[in-house]
Design a protein around this motif. Sequence first.
Motif, PDB file in Angstrom:
ATOM      1  N   SER A 137       0.838  -1.205   0.000  1.00 34.89           N
ATOM      2  CA  SER A 137       0.000   0.000   0.000  1.00 34.89           C
ATOM      3  C   SER A 137       0.875   1.259   0.000  1.00 34.89           C
ATOM      4  CB  SER A 137      -0.895   0.004   1.235  1.00 34.89           C
ATOM      5  OG  SER A 137      -1.343   1.306   1.517  1.00 34.89           O
ATOM      6  N   SER A 138       0.464   2.217  -0.785  1.00 36.26           N
ATOM      7  CA  SER A 138       1.199   3.473  -0.827  1.00 36.26           C
ATOM      8  C   SER A 138       0.939   4.290   0.432  1.00 36.26           C
ATOM      9  CB  SER A 138       0.773   4.267  -2.063  1.00 36.26           C
ATOM     10  OG  SER A 138       1.185   5.594  -1.972  1.00 36.26           O
ATOM     11  N   GLY A 139      -0.318   4.356   0.830  1.00 37.23           N
ATOM     12  CA  GLY A 139      -0.678   5.186   1.974  1.00 37.23           C
ATOM     13  C   GLY A 139      -0.083   4.683   3.276  1.00 37.23           C
ATOM     14  N   THR A 140      -0.139   3.382   3.499  1.00 38.33           N
ATOM     15  CA  THR A 140       0.262   2.856   4.807  1.00 38.33           C
ATOM     16  C   THR A 140       1.514   1.982   4.771  1.00 38.33           C
ATOM     17  OG1 THR A 140      -1.059   0.830   4.601  1.00 38.33           O
ATOM     18  CG2 THR A 140      -2.184   2.780   5.499  1.00 38.33           C
ATOM     19  N   LYS A 175      -1.263  -5.952   4.022  1.00 44.25           N
ATOM     20  CA  LYS A 175      -2.597  -6.547   4.221  1.00 44.25           C
ATOM     21  C   LYS A 175      -3.712  -5.744   3.553  1.00 44.25           C
ATOM     22  CE  LYS A 175      -3.977  -4.841   8.809  1.00 44.25           C
ATOM     23  NZ  LYS A 175      -2.804  -4.438   9.601  1.00 44.25           N
ATOM     24  N   LYS A 176      -3.417  -4.524   3.126  1.00 47.45           N
ATOM     25  CA  LYS A 176      -4.416  -3.762   2.364  1.00 47.45           C
ATOM     26  C   LYS A 176      -4.250  -4.159   0.898  1.00 47.45           C
ATOM     27  CE  LYS A 176      -6.288   0.890   1.711  1.00 47.45           C
ATOM     28  NZ  LYS A 176      -5.989   2.314   1.549  1.00 47.45           N
ATOM     29  N   ARG A 177      -5.010  -5.167   0.504  1.00 47.22           N
ATOM     30  CA  ARG A 177      -4.797  -5.778  -0.816  1.00 47.22           C
ATOM     31  C   ARG A 177      -5.859  -5.359  -1.814  1.00 47.22           C
ATOM     32  NH1 ARG A 177      -1.456 -10.382  -0.367  1.00 47.22           N
ATOM     33  NH2 ARG A 177      -0.790 -10.717   1.770  1.00 47.22           N
ATOM     34  N   TYR A 178      -5.452  -5.292  -3.074  1.00 50.26           N
ATOM     35  CA  TYR A 178      -6.369  -4.892  -4.142  1.00 50.26           C
ATOM     36  C   TYR A 178      -6.469  -5.939  -5.241  1.00 50.26           C
ATOM     37  CZ  TYR A 178      -6.349  -0.020  -2.444  1.00 50.26           C
ATOM     38  OH  TYR A 178      -6.502   1.122  -1.700  1.00 50.26           O
ATOM     39  N   GLY A 179      -5.574  -6.921  -5.249  1.00 54.82           N
ATOM     40  CA  GLY A 179      -5.352  -7.722  -6.453  1.00 54.82           C
ATOM     41  C   GLY A 179      -6.401  -8.745  -6.824  1.00 54.82           C
TER      42      GLY A 179
HETATM   43  P1  P53 Z   1      -3.250   2.827  -1.012  1.00 54.78           P
HETATM   44  C1  P53 Z   1      -4.848   8.275  -1.415  1.00 54.78           C
HETATM   45  C2  P53 Z   1      -6.126   8.461  -1.953  1.00 54.78           C
HETATM   46  C3  P53 Z   1      -6.383   8.094  -3.272  1.00 54.78           C
HETATM   47  C4  P53 Z   1      -5.364   7.551  -4.054  1.00 54.78           C
HETATM   48  O1  P53 Z   1      -3.771   3.684  -2.260  1.00 54.78           O
HETATM   49  C5  P53 Z   1      -4.090   7.378  -3.519  1.00 54.78           C
HETATM   50  C6  P53 Z   1      -3.826   7.733  -2.209  1.00 54.78           C
HETATM   51  C7  P53 Z   1      -2.458   7.543  -1.648  1.00 54.78           C
HETATM   52  O2  P53 Z   1      -2.480   6.588  -0.633  1.00 54.78           O
HETATM   53  O3  P53 Z   1      -3.039   6.914  -4.239  1.00 54.78           O
HETATM   54  C8  P53 Z   1      -3.183   6.015  -5.299  1.00 54.78           C
HETATM   55  O4  P53 Z   1      -2.140   1.995  -1.512  1.00 54.78           O
HETATM   56  C9  P53 Z   1      -1.796   5.776  -5.834  1.00 54.78           C
HETATM   57  C10 P53 Z   1      -1.302   4.365  -5.680  1.00 54.78           C
HETATM   58  C11 P53 Z   1      -1.892   3.751  -4.429  1.00 54.78           C
HETATM   59  C12 P53 Z   1      -3.398   3.682  -4.614  1.00 54.78           C
HETATM   60  O5  P53 Z   1      -3.937   4.957  -4.838  1.00 54.78           O
HETATM   61  O6  P53 Z   1      -2.837   3.845  -0.019  1.00 54.78           O
HETATM   62  O7  P53 Z   1      -1.641   6.198  -7.172  1.00 54.78           O
HETATM   63  O8  P53 Z   1       0.097   4.382  -5.680  1.00 54.78           O
HETATM   64  O9  P53 Z   1      -1.383   2.513  -4.094  1.00 54.78           O
HETATM   65  C13 P53 Z   1      -4.126   3.048  -3.448  1.00 54.78           C
HETATM   66  O10 P53 Z   1      -4.419   2.011  -0.581  1.00 54.78           O
END
Ligand code: P53
Length: 488
Positions: A440-443, A447-451
């Motif tokens: 995850s980029s944010g955290t 465990k925060k999975r998208y795939g």
């Molecule tokens: P993660 C915040 C809100 C919307 C999109 O995010 C965001 C973020 C940053 O956290 O970023 C994009 O992994 C970004 C990806 C990132 C994805 O959203 O925090 O372009 O790099 O992984 C999902 O759940």
Amino acid sequence: MTTTKGFPKNFLWGGATAANQYEGGYLSGGKGLSTLDAITGGAYKVPRKVTFKRQDGSIGEVTREESLPDGAVGYIDENRYYPSHAATDFYHHYKEDIALFAEMGFKCFRLSFAWSRISPKGTDEINEEGLQFYESVIDELLKYSIEPIITINHFDIPMYLADQYDGWSSRKVIDYYVFLCEVIFKRFKNKVKYWMTFNEINFLRSWAQIGIRSSEPQSKFQALHHIFVASAKAVQLGHSINPKFKIGMMVAYIPAYPMSCRPEDVYEAVKRNRQQEFVMDVQCRGYYPNYQLKEFERQGFEIVKEGDDDAIIAAGTVDYIGFSYYMSTVASSDPNAERSEGNQVLAYKNPYLNTSEWGWAIDPLGLRISLSQLYDRYHLPLFVVENGFGAVDKVEDGEIHDDYRISYFKAHIEEMRNAITEDGVDLIGYTPWGCIDVVSSGTGEMKKRYGFIYVDMDDKGNGSLKRLRKDSFYWYKKVIESNGENLE
Ligand code: P53
């Protein structure tokens, strides 16, 4: 007006990733350090940290939003865990992963280049081995007729440019970025058609993302100005190298609804939406909109422009709008209204919507609203380059029953179809985020999975890295096969 019913014939179904969250191999093949390599993991509401070395040699850390002390440089402390270093190891798994994407029937795949893999310092020294790695990846995609979609820069900068030039606060970095573009545009002239200059350009503000130490808003807008100039130069250069290139911008689009029909609430929503509209106005129309110039004036910010910056921005408008859509948000004139916890930006809770475990509001109709608003405003082709549902997945006997993810995608794809069929929006593709699990980029969590594809790894980086097909894998394959008609 065409009478398209459903998705157009050549619709680009695929998936999206970014180097710093997926690639790993952070020192392999001659790669240099990137700012993101000095950022540790975090958790929900526990911010990720940047580690640095002070001039006296002592080691420190700040949260991502804080500034680095004067003269401090990014530093990697052997005793900590940095999720970007191995990530989910695309570097060593790309053949296997691309075969899985092909099995789902991907028409395209969005990935980013790590600048410091192509140029270890970000300067004009090129690492042929790094270029060769991306060429092998692109060739592997083309082998399956998967169109590569390249984000030139996704949330990081070579550490050297951050340390030596204070990142994007320096105009020198414009030249280095444009040089990088020249190298990759020439190299992949006949292999890549779709490019995006910067990921989520409206979110670029931290040291980790753009290499600037200061946390002053004025410095950030100055850096953003340099980024706009660099992007516009890249667009012009790209078109001169191959007129068939499609070069887009990329914005994090989080539409804000007014909390009520009270005009003050509506006006708060207008102001909030301008924060993302402004970056699109600059890149799609070719000039800073008046409301933003007035905002600079009110804040007392002076953006230093040089020579023909305005002309460059005017001449370098983009071919399409790429955007991420995960959620909507709410604006209110009442500071005591209930806050939403998930968004990284201050906002309020929408009582009509459910949220993910990380507090992101689930709003499929918001995607149709966004598509309509964006198309009406710019009349440019649109590309949903990120969308998805971050959730904890459970492996049961080697299977992952992620029906929650399937229902999220189903609802969002239905709204895209409505936007195309009912509103006449020109939508060219859809690349769900983290089509294979990434950090995850944010955290910085795993465990925060998208795939659609599970990767066996935990928040500390332990695991076999084995890839498993989730239920959503088989579901998405049918969606692509039927060109978005079969969503069951
Ligand atoms: P993660 C915040 C809100 C919307 C999109 O995010 C965001 C973020 C940053 O956290 O970023 C994009 O992994 C970004 C990806 C990132 C994805 O959203 O925090 O372009 O790099 O992984 C999902 O759940």
